[in-house]
Motif scaffolding. Structure first.
Motif, mmCIF file in Angstrom:
data_model
loop_
_atom_site.group_PDB
_atom_site.id
_atom_site.type_symbol
_atom_site.label_atom_id
_atom_site.label_comp_id
_atom_site.label_asym_id
_atom_site.label_seq_id
_atom_site.Cartn_x
_atom_site.Cartn_y
_atom_site.Cartn_z
ATOM 1 N N GLN A 12 24.259 151.334 -19.177
ATOM 2 C CA GLN A 12 23.763 150.477 -20.255
ATOM 3 C C GLN A 12 24.481 149.136 -20.243
ATOM 4 O OE1 GLN A 12 23.902 152.209 -24.185
ATOM 5 N NE2 GLN A 12 23.564 150.244 -25.194
ATOM 6 N N ILE A 13 23.712 148.065 -20.221
ATOM 7 C CA ILE A 13 24.266 146.719 -20.073
ATOM 8 C C ILE A 13 24.713 146.179 -21.422
ATOM 9 C CG2 ILE A 13 23.809 144.375 -19.254
ATOM 10 C CD1 ILE A 13 21.507 145.617 -17.567
ATOM 11 N N LEU A 14 25.969 145.766 -21.518
ATOM 12 C CA LEU A 14 26.502 145.149 -22.731
ATOM 13 C C LEU A 14 26.465 143.628 -22.647
ATOM 14 C CD1 LEU A 14 29.658 147.393 -23.285
ATOM 15 C CD2 LEU A 14 27.445 147.573 -24.434
ATOM 16 N N GLY A 15 26.599 143.106 -21.458
ATOM 17 C CA GLY A 15 26.601 141.653 -21.284
ATOM 18 C C GLY A 15 26.673 141.294 -19.815
ATOM 19 N N VAL A 16 26.189 140.098 -19.509
ATOM 20 C CA VAL A 16 26.180 139.630 -18.124
ATOM 21 C C VAL A 16 26.562 138.158 -18.104
ATOM 22 C CG1 VAL A 16 24.802 139.293 -16.036
ATOM 23 C CG2 VAL A 16 24.312 141.239 -17.548
ATOM 24 N N THR A 17 27.432 137.785 -17.184
ATOM 25 C CA THR A 17 27.734 136.380 -16.920
ATOM 26 C C THR A 17 27.491 136.116 -15.444
ATOM 27 O OG1 THR A 17 29.437 136.339 -18.643
ATOM 28 C CG2 THR A 17 29.466 134.552 -17.032
ATOM 29 N N ILE A 18 26.754 135.050 -15.157
ATOM 30 C CA ILE A 18 26.441 134.707 -13.762
ATOM 31 C C ILE A 18 26.882 133.275 -13.494
ATOM 32 C CG2 ILE A 18 24.643 134.488 -12.009
ATOM 33 C CD1 ILE A 18 22.926 136.408 -13.612
ATOM 34 N N ILE A 19 27.601 133.098 -12.384
ATOM 35 C CA ILE A 19 27.886 131.758 -11.871
ATOM 36 C C ILE A 19 27.185 131.666 -10.527
ATOM 37 C CG2 ILE A 19 29.645 130.138 -11.131
ATOM 38 C CD1 ILE A 19 31.650 131.597 -12.839
ATOM 39 N N ALA A 20 26.200 130.785 -10.461
ATOM 40 C CA ALA A 20 25.441 130.640 -9.230
ATOM 41 C C ALA A 20 24.552 129.414 -9.335
ATOM 42 C CB ALA A 20 24.587 131.877 -8.956
ATOM 43 N N GLU A 21 23.977 129.016 -8.202
ATOM 44 C CA GLU A 21 23.141 127.817 -8.190
ATOM 45 C C GLU A 21 21.923 127.960 -9.099
ATOM 46 O OE1 GLU A 21 20.816 125.718 -4.638
ATOM 47 O OE2 GLU A 21 22.967 125.315 -4.665
ATOM 48 N N HIS A 22 21.382 129.147 -9.209
ATOM 49 C CA HIS A 22 20.208 129.386 -10.061
ATOM 50 C C HIS A 22 20.523 130.443 -11.120
ATOM 51 C CE1 HIS A 22 17.631 127.000 -7.416
ATOM 52 N NE2 HIS A 22 18.215 127.611 -6.393
ATOM 53 N N ALA A 23 21.695 130.360 -11.687
ATOM 54 C CA ALA A 23 22.145 131.392 -12.617
ATOM 55 C C ALA A 23 21.212 131.553 -13.812
ATOM 56 C CB ALA A 23 23.561 131.071 -13.103
ATOM 57 N N GLY A 24 20.724 130.438 -14.369
ATOM 58 C CA GLY A 24 19.845 130.523 -15.523
ATOM 59 C C GLY A 24 18.583 131.298 -15.230
ATOM 60 N N ASP A 25 18.051 131.165 -14.012
ATOM 61 C CA ASP A 25 16.853 131.910 -13.627
ATOM 62 C C ASP A 25 17.187 133.365 -13.325
ATOM 63 O OD1 ASP A 25 15.194 129.581 -13.740
ATOM 64 O OD2 ASP A 25 16.019 128.960 -11.815
#
Length: 727
Positions: A652-665
């Motif tokens: 079960q996902i509580l939260g996600v953080t992404i650092i990447a060129e297209h992170a928002g997508d």
């Protein structure tokens, strides 16, 4: 843990003794009638001793949630009479219930908080607001098992004192009925004589009474709130919306879609801040800055590098900053028709360009652009006035001059070159985006942040990554530097900052204030109507203000100042404003994504590590390094990570953080999963095209699966396959 085990053993011992010594036989209707004569003799001989023993026994039975409290209540009437029995049972039952409440809280609540902290938090918020009311209602209806109410309430944050006095008062009516029935015990054949259908229906109606009373009180309060104004007998509009930003546009669109008569009032530009000063122009600037950065590092792609500086010295591809700004204006112009007066008029919305001000809860005065003034009435009104850049009260700031995210576009539009020396005040998302963009376009940028790191709401490792991204783009990032004043020396402008007790003078040509945004609260008549405006417009869960027919949505409300949240709130505001008499909807803030558009982008949904620690939420962390993603390598952008927080041992996902060129997508897949309760196993089982950035999500799910592989089963499978080799 040891103490809890001791308490549990003690409770089991007491409960076991109750049944071992056949005390439960006394708490049956037959046992009560058979022992009544003997009890009466004891009472005649030692009234105080028997009354005290009965009281303690009742407390014990109730505290241990043992069966038979109802029989004891009837017995009190038979033994002590109506008033003495009522007195004994009223206090004994409340004390025993409170003890059961406290035992349940001590034994179970901490465990539940660890496993279901998010859901329990929402329940606690409701209990804090209406817990006493709900408990009182349940206490009036003996259809609900009281022992179960004791235990369940113990799992919430309801105060023990509140639980006691509400129980004391709420159980009084039911206690009276049973004690009174006990005075006629000889005439009763069973408890069915007490709990007749008519009696149960009477209790049910009694339990509904608080709800009717609550509704009546609400009606009286509303009449009191509106007493000073004369409500129109007829309305000009079903809905009036003030502000044509994201919240205003969406809410008026919804109203028109359901054929309501709606007027939208905008004092400045359609599309609000996002289109004209915020999201759209800043992203256009970011794109131009990224192209300049790519040209400067073209050798990374096997091409000849160029230096796209505005002065034209020694460059293969000079550029004009004025053209960059002109492109931004063109981008705004290209998107503007989506939010235009013409489009919304065709959709059925009456659009008036002017200033709207509330005169009373139903009347809006509009000062039109041509100076004319008109008044319109509406059954419901939505305030969607948005927010504006916050300007800190720095001494000397007005003297040196400053720009904000609202004013910089026009102020810099005609310049051939970007500012040579630029200071940006603020290390949040807006400050970081502008700092990196202007640095890539050739400005010497110094970014000042009072906190110990930029993007303080993110985890430390995410902030550090953002810091490195900024510095690698040429930004001089000064954290733990507090701006204290501005001044001019020898025609040079300076920002004076304090760091570790030392004052440092930072020279600049332009200063951009990017320290946050504040709600637009003045000029709309809110304060005159008594609507609370402390930093934001105060609303309830339905986006109603103090006056229930006046709603607010978007940045003027918060708690998230994002365009997509404003649009999200607009649905609730519009639907509640138009159909709230039938059904109201509470705003759902459970899954809110956001992205900071530096390069690489930082995108997040749900909680991060530092928030999980602050809230005491147990979690596991799964990471996938973007440097391992094939598509990132081919694009020359192999930096960043996908960081997923899950419940311990679960997907079960509580939260996600992404650092990447297209992170928002990339984040969108996790937003969908969290919204609909899908775990990492579902993402892992979904086909993702190769080679795409979206595979990063699947690989992150794969990392979680690998970490939770069933070791015992795999060991058995290894033995099985080894055995199969023997033929």
């Amino acid at each position: 843990m040891f103490k809890k085990i001791v308490v549990l053993l003690l409770l089991l011992l007491l409960a076991g003794s109750f049944f071992y010594f056949d005390l439960h036989q006394l708490l049956t209707f037959a046992g009560l009638k058979q022992g009544l004569t003997e009890f009466s003799q004891w009472y005649q001989a030692s009234p105080w001793l028997v009354a005290g023993g009965f009281f303690l026994f009742y407390v014990l039975v109730t505290a241990l949630s043992l069966p038979g409290a109802l029989i004891l209540t009837v017995a009190s009437g038979a033994l002590f009479g109506l008033w003495q029995g009522l007195l004994l049972v009223s206090f004994a039952s409340s004390i025993g219930a409170t003890l059961a409440f406290l035992v349940a809280r001590y034994m179970l609540r901490s465990t539940l908080q660890q496993k279901f902290s998010t859901r329990l938090k929402a329940i606690d918020q409701g209990i804090e607001r209406d817990g006493a009311f709900y408990l009182f209602t349940l206490r009036l209806v003996p259809i609900f098992p009281f022992f179960l109410i004791n235990i369940l309430m113990g799992l919430t944050a309801l105060k023990a004192g509140t639980f006691y006095w509400v129980s004391q008062v709420g159980m009084l009516a039911g206690t009276f009925v049973y004690v009174n029935a006990g005075t006629q015990l000889a005439q009763l054949d069973s408890l069915a004589g007490i709990l007749s259908i008519n009696m149960l229906l009477s209790f049910a109606l009694l339990g509904l009474f608080p709800w009717f009373a609550k509704g009546l009180i609400k009606l009286i309060n509303q009449r009191r709130l509106y007493a000073k104004w004369q409500k129109p007998k007829q309305f000009d509009r079903n809905l009036i919306v003030i502000g044509a930003g994201a919240a205003g546009l969406v809410s008026s669109y919804i109203a028109a879609a359901v054929k309501a008569k709606v007027t939208l009032i905008e004092a400045h530009k359609m599309g609000g801040d996002c289109l004209n000063f915020g999201c759209v122009p800043s992203k256009a600037l970011i794109k131009s800055a990224k192209v300049a950065h790519t040209l400067r590092h073209a050798e990374h792609y096997g091409l000849a590098a160029t230096e796209p500086l505005a002065d034209g010295q020694g460059m293969l591809a000079p550029f004009s900053f004025k053209k960059v700004m002109a492109r931004i204006e063109q981008v705004i112009a290209d998107i503007a028709p989506h939010d235009s007066v013409e489009r919304y008029t065709k959709l059925g919305v009456e659009v008036l360009q002017g200033y709207g001000k509330l005169l009373d809860p139903w009347t809006v005065q509009i000062t039109l652009a041509d100076g004319r003034v008109q008044q319109l009435t509406a059954r419901s009104i939505i305030i969607a006035a948005g927010a504006q850049p916050f300007v800190p009260p720095l001494p000397g700031l007005k003297d040196v001059g400053y720009l904000t995210s609202d004013t910089l576009w026009q102020a810099l539009a005609d310049r051939d070159q970007p500012p040579a020396k630029l200071v940006i005040l603020g290390g949040g998302p807006i400050g970081c985006e502008l700092a990196q963009s202007f640095a890539r376009l050739g400005s010497e940028v110094t970014q000042v942040e009072m906190a110990e790191r930029v993007m303080i709401k993110e985890d430390t490792e995410i902030s550090d990554f953002a810091h490195k991204a900024l510095t690698s783009s040429g930004v001089k990032v000064l954290t733990s530097h507090k701006a204290i004043r501005c001044e001019i020396q020898d025609a040079q402008k300076y920002l004076i900052v304090e760091h570790q007790g030392q004052e440092i003078a930072l020279p600049f040509d332009e200063l951009i204030c990017a320290v946050g945004r504040s709600a637009r609260l003045d000029g709309y008549g809110l304060k005159e109507l008594g609507i609370e405006t402390t930093r934001t417009v105060q609303t309830n869960d339905y986006l109603e203000t103090l006056l229930p027919n006046i709603f607010a949505a978007g940045d003027i409300v918060g708690p998230y100042q994002f365009t997509h949240v404003a649009a999200h709130q607009a649905w609730y505001a519009a639907v509640n404003a138009l159909f709230g008499q039938f059904k109201k909807f509470k705003v759902d803030y459970r899954v809110i994504p956001w992205t900071t558009f530096i390069d690489p982008e930082v995108a997040r949904v749900g909680i991060n590590e530092q928030e999980a620690k602050e809230q005491g939420i147990a979690y596991e962390v799964t990471r996938f390094d973007i440097g391992e993603l094939d598509r990132a390598i081919t694009d020359g952008a192999a930096q960043g990570l996908v960081k997923v927080l899950t419940k311990p041992g679960k997907d079960q996902i509580l939260g996600v953080t992404i650092i990447a060129e297209h992170a928002g997508d990339l984040l969108a897949e996790f937003v969908l999963a969290m919204k609909h309760g899908l775990g990492l196993n579902k993402i892992l089982g979904t086909i993702h095209s190769y080679p795409t950035w979206a595979e990063a999500n699947k690989y992150a799910a794969g990392e979680w699966k690998r970490a939770h592989a069933p070791a015992t089963i795999l060991a058995l499978l290894q033995k099985y396959h080894h055995w199969r080799l023997k033929g």
